[in-house]
Scaffold this motif. Structure first.
Motif, PDB file in Angstrom:
ATOM      1  N   LEU A   1       0.816  -1.218   0.000  1.00  0.00           N
ATOM      2  CA  LEU A   1       0.000   0.000   0.000  1.00  0.00           C
ATOM      3  C   LEU A   1       0.848   1.266   0.000  1.00  0.00           C
ATOM      4  CD1 LEU A   1      -2.784   1.380   0.227  1.00  0.00           C
ATOM      5  CD2 LEU A   1      -2.563   1.208   2.718  1.00  0.00           C
ATOM      6  N   ASP A   2       1.858   1.319   0.861  1.00  0.00           N
ATOM      7  CA  ASP A   2       2.670   2.535   0.964  1.00  0.00           C
ATOM      8  C   ASP A   2       3.393   2.837  -0.344  1.00  0.00           C
ATOM      9  OD1 ASP A   2       1.864   2.913   3.548  1.00  0.00           O
ATOM     10  OD2 ASP A   2       3.634   1.980   4.445  1.00  0.00           O
ATOM     11  N   LEU A   3       3.863   1.795  -1.035  1.00  0.00           N
ATOM     12  CA  LEU A   3       4.559   2.000  -2.300  1.00  0.00           C
ATOM     13  C   LEU A   3       3.618   2.653  -3.309  1.00  0.00           C
ATOM     14  CD1 LEU A   3       6.929  -0.570  -4.008  1.00  0.00           C
ATOM     15  CD2 LEU A   3       5.363   0.806  -5.347  1.00  0.00           C
ATOM     16  N   ALA A   4       2.361   2.248  -3.283  1.00  0.00           N
ATOM     17  CA  ALA A   4       1.394   2.796  -4.233  1.00  0.00           C
ATOM     18  C   ALA A   4       0.967   4.219  -3.869  1.00  0.00           C
ATOM     19  CB  ALA A   4       0.169   1.891  -4.296  1.00  0.00           C
ATOM     20  N   LYS A   5       0.970   4.543  -2.572  1.00  0.00           N
ATOM     21  CA  LYS A   5       0.422   5.826  -2.131  1.00  0.00           C
ATOM     22  C   LYS A   5       1.435   6.969  -2.095  1.00  0.00           C
ATOM     23  CE  LYS A   5      -2.539   6.117   1.186  1.00  0.00           C
ATOM     24  NZ  LYS A   5      -3.252   5.988   2.472  1.00  0.00           N
ATOM     25  N   ASN A   6       2.730   6.648  -2.222  1.00  0.00           N
ATOM     26  CA  ASN A   6       3.731   7.703  -1.981  1.00  0.00           C
ATOM     27  C   ASN A   6       3.911   8.680  -3.140  1.00  0.00           C
ATOM     28  OD1 ASN A   6       5.318   6.423  -3.891  1.00  0.00           O
ATOM     29  ND2 ASN A   6       6.698   5.474  -2.397  1.00  0.00           N
ATOM     30  N   GLN A   7       3.073   8.531  -4.174  1.00  0.00           N
ATOM     31  CA  GLN A   7       3.047   9.428  -5.331  1.00  0.00           C
ATOM     32  C   GLN A   7       4.270   9.340  -6.235  1.00  0.00           C
ATOM     33  OE1 GLN A   7       0.298  11.304  -6.386  1.00  0.00           O
ATOM     34  NE2 GLN A   7      -0.534   9.897  -4.864  1.00  0.00           N
ATOM     35  N   ASN A   8       5.164   8.394  -5.970  1.00  0.00           N
ATOM     36  CA  ASN A   8       6.265   8.144  -6.893  1.00  0.00           C
ATOM     37  C   ASN A   8       5.803   7.120  -7.933  1.00  0.00           C
ATOM     38  OD1 ASN A   8       8.155   9.831  -5.591  1.00  0.00           O
ATOM     39  ND2 ASN A   8       8.570   8.232  -4.071  1.00  0.00           N
ATOM     40  N   PRO A   9       6.291   7.243  -9.186  1.00  0.00           N
ATOM     41  CA  PRO A   9       5.876   6.289 -10.218  1.00  0.00           C
ATOM     42  C   PRO A   9       6.301   4.862  -9.847  1.00  0.00           C
ATOM     43  CG  PRO A   9       6.982   8.179 -11.195  1.00  0.00           C
ATOM     44  CD  PRO A   9       7.202   8.260  -9.714  1.00  0.00           C
ATOM     45  N   PHE A  10       5.496   3.893 -10.226  1.00  0.00           N
ATOM     46  CA  PHE A  10       5.828   2.492  -9.956  1.00  0.00           C
ATOM     47  C   PHE A  10       5.484   1.642 -11.178  1.00  0.00           C
ATOM     48  CE2 PHE A  10       1.748   3.536  -7.929  1.00  0.00           C
ATOM     49  CZ  PHE A  10       0.879   2.633  -8.519  1.00  0.00           C
ATOM     50  N   GLN A  11       5.892   0.378 -11.125  1.00  0.00           N
ATOM     51  CA  GLN A  11       5.619  -0.578 -12.197  1.00  0.00           C
ATOM     52  C   GLN A  11       4.605  -1.613 -11.709  1.00  0.00           C
ATOM     53  OE1 GLN A  11       9.646  -2.018 -12.835  1.00  0.00           O
ATOM     54  NE2 GLN A  11       9.807  -0.885 -14.755  1.00  0.00           N
ATOM     55  N   LEU A  12       3.789  -2.081 -12.631  1.00  0.00           N
ATOM     56  CA  LEU A  12       2.821  -3.123 -12.319  1.00  0.00           C
ATOM     57  C   LEU A  12       3.065  -4.348 -13.191  1.00  0.00           C
ATOM     58  CD1 LEU A  12      -0.582  -1.171 -12.215  1.00  0.00           C
ATOM     59  CD2 LEU A  12       0.837  -1.866 -10.282  1.00  0.00           C
ATOM     60  N   ALA A  13       2.895  -5.512 -12.596  1.00  0.00           N
ATOM     61  CA  ALA A  13       2.786  -6.766 -13.348  1.00  0.00           C
ATOM     62  C   ALA A  13       1.358  -7.245 -13.128  1.00  0.00           C
ATOM     63  CB  ALA A  13       3.784  -7.798 -12.845  1.00  0.00           C
ATOM     64  N   TYR A  14       0.650  -7.547 -14.223  1.00  0.00           N
ATOM     65  CA  TYR A  14      -0.774  -7.806 -14.098  1.00  0.00           C
ATOM     66  C   TYR A  14      -1.305  -8.596 -15.288  1.00  0.00           C
ATOM     67  CZ  TYR A  14      -0.962  -3.990 -17.475  1.00  0.00           C
ATOM     68  OH  TYR A  14      -0.756  -3.203 -18.586  1.00  0.00           O
ATOM     69  N   SER A  15      -2.479  -9.161 -15.109  1.00  0.00           N
ATOM     70  CA  SER A  15      -3.243  -9.711 -16.223  1.00  0.00           C
ATOM     71  C   SER A  15      -4.519  -8.888 -16.344  1.00  0.00           C
ATOM     72  CB  SER A  15      -3.563 -11.192 -15.992  1.00  0.00           C
ATOM     73  OG  SER A  15      -4.278 -11.363 -14.791  1.00  0.00           O
ATOM     74  N   LEU A  16      -5.134  -8.972 -17.498  1.00  0.00           N
ATOM     75  CA  LEU A  16      -6.352  -8.212 -17.761  1.00  0.00           C
ATOM     76  C   LEU A  16      -7.571  -9.086 -17.505  1.00  0.00           C
ATOM     77  CD1 LEU A  16      -5.243  -6.447 -21.050  1.00  0.00           C
ATOM     78  CD2 LEU A  16      -5.714  -5.320 -18.872  1.00  0.00           C
ATOM     79  N   ALA A  17      -8.576  -8.483 -16.907  1.00  0.00           N
ATOM     80  CA  ALA A  17      -9.803  -9.223 -16.622  1.00  0.00           C
ATOM     81  C   ALA A  17     -10.988  -8.284 -16.757  1.00  0.00           C
ATOM     82  CB  ALA A  17      -9.753  -9.823 -15.220  1.00  0.00           C
ATOM     83  N   GLU A  18     -12.172  -8.877 -16.823  1.00  0.00           N
ATOM     84  CA  GLU A  18     -13.407  -8.102 -16.808  1.00  0.00           C
ATOM     85  C   GLU A  18     -14.071  -8.272 -15.453  1.00  0.00           C
ATOM     86  OE1 GLU A  18     -14.887  -7.863 -21.420  1.00  0.00           O
ATOM     87  OE2 GLU A  18     -15.610  -9.529 -20.194  1.00  0.00           O
ATOM     88  N   ASN A  19     -14.558  -7.166 -14.908  1.00  0.00           N
ATOM     89  CA  ASN A  19     -15.220  -7.185 -13.613  1.00  0.00           C
ATOM     90  C   ASN A  19     -16.706  -6.925 -13.807  1.00  0.00           C
ATOM     91  OD1 ASN A  19     -15.476  -7.205 -10.744  1.00  0.00           O
ATOM     92  ND2 ASN A  19     -15.519  -4.964 -10.773  1.00  0.00           N
ATOM     93  N   GLU A  20     -17.532  -7.850 -13.323  1.00  0.00           N
ATOM     94  CA  GLU A  20     -18.983  -7.681 -13.397  1.00  0.00           C
ATOM     95  C   GLU A  20     -19.498  -7.191 -12.042  1.00  0.00           C
ATOM     96  OE1 GLU A  20     -21.136 -11.041 -14.842  1.00  0.00           O
ATOM     97  OE2 GLU A  20     -19.584 -11.593 -16.295  1.00  0.00           O
TER      98      GLU A  20
END
Length: 567
Positions: free
Chosen positions: A528-547
């Protein structure tokens, strides 16, 4: 986490396929990484056809198996359909028995008791056949190494047809027919079928004598797709075709037993992941907690109200399984901490009252925290029994083989195995196993790896891409859900944790001036802190659809987050 980007194919291959299919270069890259390099191969991949299934009589001994079954029907013999207690075995028994019963009445089923008889063909099962006048046993998802059991049956004038998909030993049992595409002398074109898949090839062959086509057998494919998903076999070749059409049956007209298991699921269309996490655990729970017979009763019941009753009972078994899983996992963690074993190369834990039906699941749970080869022991009769699970690249079977002097018996494969030993040998074995693992495991095997298919930008995530990726389904081994990497990401201020222990992460992220997109990371609450500190970050992810409430939107299923530019 180690992030590893898959090697990129040659530009010439990428350009050629991209032009032939009229797709973006990175879509062509994904296909080539899956061994698809031509227009025709892509056509077969995206448009699987039932008519592409191989002739079942190409499988060694198929003619013998069909002849013996037809003879049994002609002579009014009693036929016993025997199978393992897991998903692959119970679906296979349900498939073959229900098909045979549609043409012939003298059919019964037998699932061995997980605790009393153990895996595979049992002497108790053969005695049951002998006592009840069965002269032919069709064994599914087991039997390829049951030399002594088949000899015992032969002494009682009981014939065996073996339908298995495991690798044979040096010698084969003396059965009437042995259907196993992994036989060295079998030239069948596809050898990655699951046990239920081999059972399907058997009924496909039997159907030829009844002027049935492959299209007449489609209603059985809900069972085959469930077994393919649960048994983690490659979703390539015939498995892809069978899973593709099996999912269509599950979503349109499943048998009452499967319909009863999923009728409360709110998703309109189930995918292979839903089969893995919704249908399979419930079928498995019957054999883990009570008896595999309950799964066969459910899957062969054609009255929906009765199927609902069976499904309700199995739902309770699954709830009990979850409670046991959670309790034993907690106790295992406490044992590791109490013994100060957090920094070992392996995990080996034991408690005599742990439920044998869930120790394999617990081993997998422990690996999620302590990423290393793991054995979970419990008491079984006067011996200790264990389930083993491993990490990517480490062959736990070989490690057990190196310590076999301390074991009574063991079996399995690279990533999963089972074993028994005498109580007095437990501590000696535990240290021998730790020594063996520490000497042979490579440093990189001690860190989980995320394989990245391609690096893309959010601007690449278009409706066309989503449509194309949906056509990559069904996903599974050798055709895993594509994982992407994107850099220069910022959260828009909505980052928060979810779950009772704040273990999950919810984000709404942007890249540069792109539209925002929702993201969820299970088990990533600590980021959470890495995402909130307003510094750019990298993501590894897959794409999905949310219903949600009837609305479908794109969503990132996060695998990991790390500092921008990190290698």
């Amino acid at each position: 986490m180690r992030w590893t980007i898959k090697p990129k194919p040659s530009e010439e291959k990428i350009k050629h396929l991209a032009q032939a299919l009229n797709v973006e270069d990175f879509v062509a890259t994904l296909l080539i990484q899956r061994g698809i390099e031509t227009f025709d191969q892509a056509k077969d991949f995206f448009r699987p056809q039932l008519d592409q299934l191989h002739d079942p009589f190409l499988m060694k001994d198929m003619d013998k198996a069909v002849s013996r079954i037809e003879l049994a029907i002609k002579n009014q013999e009693n036929i016993l359909v025997f199978g393992d207690y897991d998903v692959d075995g119970t679906t296979a028994v349900s498939l073959v028995s229900s098909y045979l019963k549609s043409h012939y009445l003298n059919i019964a089923t037998y699932i061995p008791d997980r605790y009393d008889e153990g895996y595979g063909i049992s002497f108790k099962g053969i005695d049951f056949a002998d006592d009840n006048g069965f002269s032919l046993i069709i064994a599914l998802d087991c039997g390829i190494k049951s030399i002594d059991h088949i000899a015992y049956a032969k002494e009682k004038n009981i014939d065996f047809i073996i339908c298995d998909h495991h690798r044979p030993g040096d010698s084969l049992p003396d059965a009437v027919a042995i259907l196993d595409p992994k036989r060295d002398d079998c030239s069948y074109p596809y050898d990655e079928l699951c046990g239920c898949g081999v059972g399907f090839k058997l009924i496909q062959a039997l159907g030829t004598n009844r002027n049935e086509t492959i299209h007449d057998l489609v209603p059985y494919l809900d069972l085959v797709a469930t077994a393919i998903a649960a048994d983690i076999v490659p979703i390539t070749g015939e498995n892809r075709i069978l899973a593709f059409y099996g999912l269509q049956v599950i979503n349109s007209d499943p048998r009452p037993g499967i319909k009863a298991l999923v009728h409360q699921v709110k998703k309109k269309t189930l995918d292979i992941t839903d089969v893995v996490f919704i249908i399979s655990p419930r079928i498995n729970a019957a054999g883990r907690i009570k008896h595999g017979n309950h799964a066969v009763e459910l899957l062969t019941e054609f009255n929906f109200e009765q199927a609902q009753q069976f499904a309700s009972e199995i739902e309770q078994y699954n709830a009990d399984r979850k409670d046991l899983d959670k309790k034993i996992t907690k106790e295992a963690f406490q044992q590791i901490a109490a013994n100060n074993e957090q920094d070992r190369f392996s995990t080996v834990v034991f408690q005599e009252d742990w439920h044998k039906g869930v120790i394999g699941i617990v081993a997998s749970r422990l690996i999620e925290t302590y990423y290393r080869p793991t054995l979970v022991f419990t008491k079984s009769g006067d011996k200790y029994a264990a389930s083993a699970r491993s990490v990517k690249g480490f062959d736990v079977y070989n490690a057990l083989d190196a310590c076999s002097e301390h074991l009574e018996q063991f079996g399995g494969h690279m990533y999963a195995a089972g074993m028994t030993l005498k109580a007095e040998n437990y501590k000696t074995f535990k240290e021998a196993f730790e020594t063996q693992v520490s000497a042979t495991i490579l440093p990189e095997m001690r860190t989980p790896e995320i394989e990245i298919d391609a690096e893309i930008n959010f601007s690449d995530i278009t409706p066309k891409l989503i449509r194309i990726l949906k056509q990559f389904e069904p996903f599974g081994p050798q055709n895993m859900t594509p994982v992407f990497m994107t850099s220069d990401i910022k959260d828009t201020g909505y980052a928060k944790t979810l779950g009772a222990e704040e273990e999950h992460l919810r984000l709404f992220v942007k890249q540069h001036n792109s539209d925002g997109i929702a993201a969820i990371g299970f088990g990533l609450g600590k980021k959470l802190d890495l995402a909130k500190n307003q510094n750019p970050f990298q993501l590894a992810y897959s794409l999905a659809e949310n219903e949600w409430n009837g609305t479908v939107s794109n969503q990132l299923m996060l695998k990991d987050i790390r500092t921008n530019g990190k290698k």
